[in-house]
Enzyme design. Sequence first.
Site, short mmCIF file in Angstrom:
data_model
loop_
_atom_site.label_atom_id
_atom_site.label_comp_id
_atom_site.label_asym_id
_atom_site.label_seq_id
_atom_site.Cartn_x
_atom_site.Cartn_y
_atom_site.Cartn_z
CG ASP A 66 -2.27 0.30 1.09
OD1 ASP A 66 -2.80 0.00 0.01
OD2 ASP A 66 -2.90 0.85 2.02
CE1 TYR A 68 5.96 3.71 4.10
CE2 TYR A 68 6.80 4.71 2.08
CZ TYR A 68 6.93 3.82 3.13
OH TYR A 68 8.06 3.02 3.21
CG PHE A 79 9.42 -0.94 0.67
CD1 PHE A 79 9.15 -1.32 1.97
CD2 PHE A 79 9.11 -1.83 -0.36
CE1 PHE A 79 8.61 -2.57 2.27
CE2 PHE A 79 8.55 -3.07 -0.08
CZ PHE A 79 8.30 -3.44 1.22
CG HIS A 189 6.95 -6.59 5.47
ND1 HIS A 189 7.28 -5.37 6.04
CD2 HIS A 189 6.36 -6.31 4.29
CE1 HIS A 189 6.89 -4.40 5.24
NE2 HIS A 189 6.33 -4.94 4.17
#
Length: 225
Positions: A66, A68, A79, A189
Amino acid sequence: MWENLEASWLAVLKPEFDKPYMQKLRNFLLLEKQLGKIIYPPNNEIFNAFKFTTWDNVKVVILGQDPYHGKGQAHGLSFSVQKNEAIPPSLKNIYKELATNIPDYKTPTHGNLTYWAQQGVLLLNATLTVEANLPASHQKAGWETFTNQVIKTISAEKKSIVFILWGKFAQAKTILIDESKHLIIKSSHPSPFSVFQGFYGSKPFITVNNYLKSLGIKEIDWQIE
């Protein structure tokens, strides 16, 4: 909005834009904005992953979930955040792992990963938009259908791509990838909640470069200035 997709990707993915789910997604986003909701990233940055990593240049795919959802953070690369934003916890952990992979690696002072993207690292989120301060708010609106098709098309049309799948969500995409002609790297993750469950020490970055080098493909310079 689709007009912002880089030309080489638009040529490959053009059939997707005529499908009903895409019209539904377009209508959803238009309605959200008509209701006065703030959507990230801005329209002209939604497809930045494709802008900076062209179809012909893809070497690596790093899949996020998703964008930010904080003001000024998301700019279309998984990221990654804008240079003037604080480095998010997951990216801090990515940098820590990099320091163990790459000799003399210097931890960057910012979180903008555009340099990776320009070298062929497709920083792809499964969902490409989000409502401000509401994580996962645009999941199941149609983006996943589109990005799944991106992954399937890369898998089908290219060879020797490295897919980096961090966490269970990303690893569920394995079924979209032909493992007989691509390399898949999996681990937990890099978020603070799971980083000690196998992310640290997984050495994804040196694995990528060793694989590319073995094929005579230029390695990724992971050092961000």
